[in-house]
Design a protein around this motif. Structure first.
Motif, PDB file in Angstrom:
ATOM      1  N   ALA A  36     -95.973 -82.208 -38.380  1.00  0.00           N
ATOM      2  CA  ALA A  36     -95.863 -80.968 -37.615  1.00  0.00           C
ATOM      3  C   ALA A  36     -96.006 -81.435 -35.989  1.00  0.00           C
ATOM      4  N   ILE A  37     -95.223 -81.094 -35.231  1.00  0.00           N
ATOM      5  CA  ILE A  37     -95.120 -81.090 -33.882  1.00  0.00           C
ATOM      6  C   ILE A  37     -95.092 -79.676 -33.106  1.00  0.00           C
ATOM      7  N   THR A  38     -95.818 -79.323 -32.426  1.00  0.00           N
ATOM      8  CA  THR A  38     -95.752 -77.834 -31.745  1.00  0.00           C
ATOM      9  C   THR A  38     -95.232 -77.987 -30.435  1.00  0.00           C
ATOM     10  N   LEU A  39     -94.829 -76.596 -29.934  1.00  0.00           N
ATOM     11  CA  LEU A  39     -94.345 -76.649 -28.564  1.00  0.00           C
ATOM     12  C   LEU A  39     -95.374 -77.248 -27.359  1.00  0.00           C
ATOM     13  N   VAL A  40     -96.399 -76.575 -27.719  1.00  0.00           N
ATOM     14  CA  VAL A  40     -97.370 -77.015 -26.561  1.00  0.00           C
ATOM     15  C   VAL A  40     -97.797 -78.395 -26.554  1.00  0.00           C
ATOM     16  N   GLN A  41     -97.653 -79.086 -27.676  1.00  0.00           N
ATOM     17  CA  GLN A  41     -98.107 -80.615 -27.706  1.00  0.00           C
ATOM     18  C   GLN A  41     -96.634 -81.128 -26.909  1.00  0.00           C
ATOM     19  N   LEU A  42     -95.593 -80.661 -27.107  1.00  0.00           N
ATOM     20  CA  LEU A  42     -94.557 -81.194 -26.286  1.00  0.00           C
ATOM     21  C   LEU A  42     -94.560 -80.973 -24.823  1.00  0.00           C
ATOM     22  N   LEU A  43     -94.918 -79.840 -24.330  1.00  0.00           N
ATOM     23  CA  LEU A  43     -95.102 -79.375 -23.132  1.00  0.00           C
ATOM     24  C   LEU A  43     -96.101 -80.364 -22.430  1.00  0.00           C
ATOM     25  N   ASP A  44     -97.178 -80.952 -23.199  1.00  0.00           N
ATOM     26  CA  ASP A  44     -98.204 -81.522 -22.594  1.00  0.00           C
ATOM     27  C   ASP A  44     -98.131 -83.009 -22.954  1.00  0.00           C
ATOM     28  N   HIS A  45     -97.065 -83.605 -23.510  1.00  0.00           N
ATOM     29  CA  HIS A  45     -97.046 -84.952 -23.587  1.00  0.00           C
ATOM     30  C   HIS A  45     -98.005 -85.404 -24.718  1.00  0.00           C
ATOM     31  N   ALA A  46     -98.123 -84.295 -25.753  1.00  0.00           N
ATOM     32  CA  ALA A  46     -99.512 -84.936 -26.322  1.00  0.00           C
ATOM     33  C   ALA A  46     -98.803 -84.762 -27.940  1.00  0.00           C
ATOM     34  N   ALA A  47     -97.599 -84.738 -28.273  1.00  0.00           N
ATOM     35  CA  ALA A  47     -96.722 -85.070 -29.427  1.00  0.00           C
ATOM     36  C   ALA A  47     -96.944 -86.345 -30.203  1.00  0.00           C
ATOM     37  N   GLY A  48     -97.029 -87.345 -29.470  1.00  0.00           N
ATOM     38  CA  GLY A  48     -97.146 -88.823 -30.151  1.00  0.00           C
ATOM     39  C   GLY A  48     -95.657 -89.473 -30.077  1.00  0.00           C
ATOM     40  N   LEU A  49     -94.756 -88.846 -29.483  1.00  0.00           N
ATOM     41  CA  LEU A  49     -93.204 -89.433 -29.536  1.00  0.00           C
ATOM     42  C   LEU A  49     -93.068 -90.568 -28.425  1.00  0.00           C
ATOM     43  N   PRO A  50     -92.223 -91.422 -28.862  1.00  0.00           N
ATOM     44  CA  PRO A  50     -91.849 -92.479 -27.828  1.00  0.00           C
ATOM     45  C   PRO A  50     -91.542 -91.817 -26.619  1.00  0.00           C
ATOM     46  N   ASP A  51     -91.261 -92.644 -25.477  1.00  0.00           N
ATOM     47  CA  ASP A  51     -91.034 -92.310 -24.176  1.00  0.00           C
ATOM     48  C   ASP A  51     -89.762 -91.928 -24.061  1.00  0.00           C
TER      49      ASP A  51
END
Length: 500
Positions: free
Chosen positions: A81-96
């Motif tokens: 699960a990935i949340t909006l706030v993780q995406l906004l803060d570059h904390a989701a662990g996704l590649p660049d």
């Protein structure tokens, strides 16, 4: 402005400033630039995307802590699960820089660590936010960003995406004429090709008066003031939230919703930079006074960003004296603690002499600068590759230089030698391509770091800070891969090791 253009060979620069009294101004080094000229602001666009997301949270259409997978069910997202706030803060662990539909084994995106565990800058994360924005707003990204962010802030002369129809409104972008070479001051430049850009990670083109308006909005929001765009709760979530530690920016920096928060020379500031393949920019705002500066230049020159200009100008506009220490490193300057001066010897007896004034090799002298992961030079025999430091020695390409003459290198294992080469693409974000090289029995991406093979067939960096990226060697012909898959971006082989 003029000093940076002179010292680094920049074609031009523009600034937007706002002083402590709220007065704004624009300045330009080129007579052809006006208050109507657009500059690409790059990743500074991310905070505008964040504003649009927070407005939809205000409207009850989104929730910061809710998983994004149900919002965009057709995207091949990771199971975690990935949340909006993780995406906004570059904390989701996704590649660049992976595309949302990556052509990789399994056909799905991945995470390099548990979402929420730490910071790792991800343009892919903001691409995903753009898809969420479209789904929640029920409009194309460009329309939604204009309606939810640019128009309410008053950025009426700016554009949400980069399109050829607006090309004549932009400053002419430039790039290095020889992009395969390491960037350095006064590198030969060429006019860059126009490329349409609707990637939410960096799609906005803005005028200087509009950037002054944006800085006024940000200064008010970061101080909790009513701004007419976001509710008090959304204002706090956007501009006052603690976010996550961002060690890439500074030891004390925090990242939240497209903005870096830090203390600089005793003052709280928010800032961000932007880098496109033919523009770059920096924005800094002093929060106590509301003074700020945006600086943009119409060239991409390696890691150069006009940080020194935006930081020193924002401090001066706040009515403060110059800081005791420089607020930004001098671009391309060799670090003060550098210990590489002296003679270095290769296994064949070649001598490389380095000092802060330049380098000498094969009877010729040339300049020497800091760049990327090592040193760069305009020496004709060395300009195509950085000089990298590794423990007690140096690497240039696959050649080892030591203080005393090293033993001849052991032959590269055939399995690694087959992977070595230069891989290229027409994508301007990969101008110059990627060089894969073996050193001491390990595979390296030149100028970046070492790779290790994994059981799933991918190769990954040893460095935990780069753990989110994946590499695959594909389309094997005659034992050699003809394609390098870089986190879903496809590069074709252009040269074998023997052709270097």
């Amino acid at each position: 402005m003029l000093a940076d253009c002179r010292d680094y060979g920049l074609p031009g620069m523009a600034t937007a400033t706002r002083d402590a009294a709220g007065a704004s101004a624009s300045a330009y080094t080129d007579a052809g630039f006006t208050d109507a000229t657009l500059f690409e602001i790059g990743s500074i666009s991310k905070s505008l995307v964040a504003i649009a997301i927070h407005r939809l949270v205000d409207d009850g259409r989104l929730a910061l802590d809710a998983p994004v997978q149900p919002i965009v069910p057709d995207l091949p997202l990771p199971d975690a699960a990935i949340t909006l706030v993780q995406l906004l803060d570059h904390a989701a662990g996704l590649p660049d820089g992976a595309p949302l539909f990556p052509p990789v084994p399994g056909g799905r995106l991945w995470t390099g660590y548990a979402p929420g565990a730490r910071f790792s800058y991800s343009n892919t994360g903001y691409m995903l936010l753009g898809a969420v924005l479209e789904a929640a707003a029920g409009q194309p990204f460009a329309v939604a960003l204009q309606r939810l962010a640019l128009d309410p802030i008053g950025m009426a002369s700016s554009v949400p995406v980069l399109r050829a129809a607006d090309r004549d409104r932009f400053a002419t972008g430039h790039m290095m004429a020889f992009p395969a070479r390491a960037a350095r001051p006064h590198a030969p430049l060429a006019v860059a090709p126009w490329v349409d850009m609707d990637d939410p990670a960096g799609s906005v083109g803005a005028t200087m008066p509009d950037m002054a308006r944006y800085m006024a909005f940000l200064a008010a929001a970061a101080n909790g003031q009513a701004n007419g765009v976001l509710s008090p709760r959304a204002t706090r979530d956007f501009a006052m939230r603690d976010g996550v530690a961002d060690p890439e920016a500074a030891p004390d920096a925090r990242y939240a919703s497209g903005l870096i928060h830090r203390v600089m020379a005793g003052r709280r500031v928010i800032e961000h930079t932007g880098g496109m393949f033919s523009f770059c920019a920096s924005m800094t705002i002093d929060l106590a006074s509301g003074a700020g500066c945006f600086a943009g230049t119409n060239v991409s020159l390696g890691g150069y960003r006009p940080r020194r200009i935006s930081r020193e100008a924002s401090r001066a506009l706040a009515g403060l004296p110059p800081a005791d220490a420089p607020l930004a490193p001098t671009p391309f300057a060799i670090p003060a603690d550098w210990k590489g001066a002296g003679r270095w010897i290769a296994a064949n007896g070649d001598v490389l002499a380095l000092d802060r004034g330049g380098c000498s090799f094969a009877g010729k002298s040339a300049g020497l600068w800091s760049g990327g992961s090592g040193l760069v030079t305009d020496h004709p025999a060395l300009a195509d590759w950085p000089i990298e430091t590794d423990g007690d020695g140096l690497w240039w390409r696959d050649r080892r230089f030591m203080r005393s003459r090293p033993a001849p290198a052991q032959p590269t294992p055939p399995a690694l030698a087959a992977l070595e080469g230069v891989y290229v693409t027409n994508d301007p974000w990969y101008a110059g391509g990627i060089a894969v090289i073996a050193r001491r029995g390990a595979l390296h991406i030149a100028g970046v770091g070492a790779l290790a093979a994994h059981a799933d067939g991918s190769w990954r960096f040893d460095d935990p800070a780069l753990a989110c990226e994946r590499f695959w060697f594909e389309n094997i012909v005659g034992g050699r891969p003809q394609q390098l898959n870089v986190s879903g971006n496809l590069l074709r082989r252009a040269a074998h090791r023997r052709d270097w």
